[in-house]
Motif scaffolding. Structure first.
Motif, short mmCIF file in Angstrom:
data_model
loop_
_atom_site.label_atom_id
_atom_site.label_comp_id
_atom_site.label_asym_id
_atom_site.label_seq_id
_atom_site.Cartn_x
_atom_site.Cartn_y
_atom_site.Cartn_z
N CYS A 50 37.84 44.82 52.62
CA CYS A 50 39.04 43.99 52.54
C CYS A 50 39.40 43.51 53.95
CB CYS A 50 40.21 44.77 51.94
SG CYS A 50 40.81 46.13 52.97
N ARG A 59 53.43 43.34 45.45
CA ARG A 59 52.10 43.45 44.84
C ARG A 59 51.57 42.14 44.26
NH1 ARG A 59 52.25 46.95 47.86
NH2 ARG A 59 52.35 49.14 47.41
N VAL A 62 47.69 41.28 46.31
CA VAL A 62 47.23 42.63 46.60
C VAL A 62 46.48 42.75 47.92
CG1 VAL A 62 45.69 44.47 45.79
CG2 VAL A 62 47.15 43.27 44.18
N PHE A 63 45.52 41.88 48.17
CA PHE A 63 44.64 42.06 49.33
C PHE A 63 45.23 41.53 50.64
CE2 PHE A 63 41.88 42.69 45.73
CZ PHE A 63 41.32 43.90 46.09
N SER A 68 48.05 48.27 49.38
CA SER A 68 47.58 47.88 48.04
C SER A 68 46.09 47.51 48.04
CB SER A 68 48.43 46.74 47.48
OG SER A 68 48.44 45.63 48.35
N SER A 69 45.57 47.05 49.16
CA SER A 69 44.13 46.75 49.24
C SER A 69 43.31 48.02 49.02
CB SER A 69 43.76 46.16 50.61
OG SER A 69 44.32 44.89 50.78
N ARG A 72 43.61 49.24 45.37
CA ARG A 72 42.86 48.38 44.44
C ARG A 72 41.35 48.57 44.59
NH1 ARG A 72 41.24 47.10 40.23
NH2 ARG A 72 40.76 44.96 39.69
N GLU A 75 40.43 51.72 42.82
CA GLU A 75 40.45 51.50 41.37
C GLU A 75 39.18 50.82 40.89
OE1 GLU A 75 45.31 51.05 40.90
OE2 GLU A 75 44.05 49.25 40.87
N MET A 76 38.68 49.88 41.68
CA MET A 76 37.46 49.17 41.30
C MET A 76 36.26 50.12 41.28
SD MET A 76 38.13 45.64 43.34
CE MET A 76 36.93 44.62 42.53
N SER A 79 36.64 52.52 38.27
CA SER A 79 36.35 51.87 36.99
C SER A 79 34.85 51.82 36.71
CB SER A 79 36.94 50.46 36.95
OG SER A 79 36.19 49.57 37.76
#
Length: 160
Positions: A50, A59, A62-63, A68-69, A72, A75-76, A79
């Motif tokens: 990022c 938010r 996000v990036f 938040s970067s 997120r 989370e990626m 997932s």
């Protein structure tokens, strides 16, 4: 310094952007007070980077924000079944180029502090870092190896 690899796709990462890669790519970005966090899973050869501008904020973008970067990006990976413990994390940037003082830290210092706090809160250790100072940096991130090549810039190079 040239870090171009003629057979790999290249991506230039602008402020407020990120890149998530499952295929070999060279990601280049230029940092001043902004920070880049790279994450790499050696087993799946999955990577992310990022280019965040500010420590925290709403938010809606996000990036644009460090806190938040990082969340997120995690989370990626999760997932895809990749746990935070599998990730190699690196941190770059956070220069204070505009006259920060000890009593009033600049945006760069605050970006680095927030990045370290969020990474620690998520149980992530920083494997390598090049942060702070008064000079910009140019990064070359190889998404298939997790390697980062770094060039420290003169003031005039960072401004361009």
């Amino acid at each position: 310094m040239t870090a171009r690899h003629p057979k790999l796709p290249h991506v230039y990462l602008k402020p407020g952007e990120f890149h998530f890669a499952t295929k070999p790519t060279v990601v280049t970005t230029v940092l001043g007070s902004c920070v880049s966090v790279t994450m790499f899973d050696v087993f799946s050869r999955t990577a992310a980077i990022c280019h965040a501008l500010l420590p925290d904020g709403p938010r809606d973008d996000v990036f644009r924000y460090v806190d938040s970067s990082i969340i997120r990006m995690l989370e990626m990976f999760m997932s895809r079944g990749i746990t935070p413990r599998q990730l190699q994390v690196k941190l770059f940037g956070g220069s204070d180029m505009l006259g920060a003082t000890a009593s009033r830290p600049g945006v760069g210092s605050r970006n680095v502090d927030i990045a370290r706090q969020v990474l620690a809160a998520e149980g992530l250790e920083v494997a390598a870092a090049d942060v702070g100072g008064t000079r910009g940096r140019k990064l070359f991130f190889y998404t298939h190896t997790g390697e980062v090549l770094l060039k420290r810039l003169n003031r005039t190079e960072a401004d361009s």
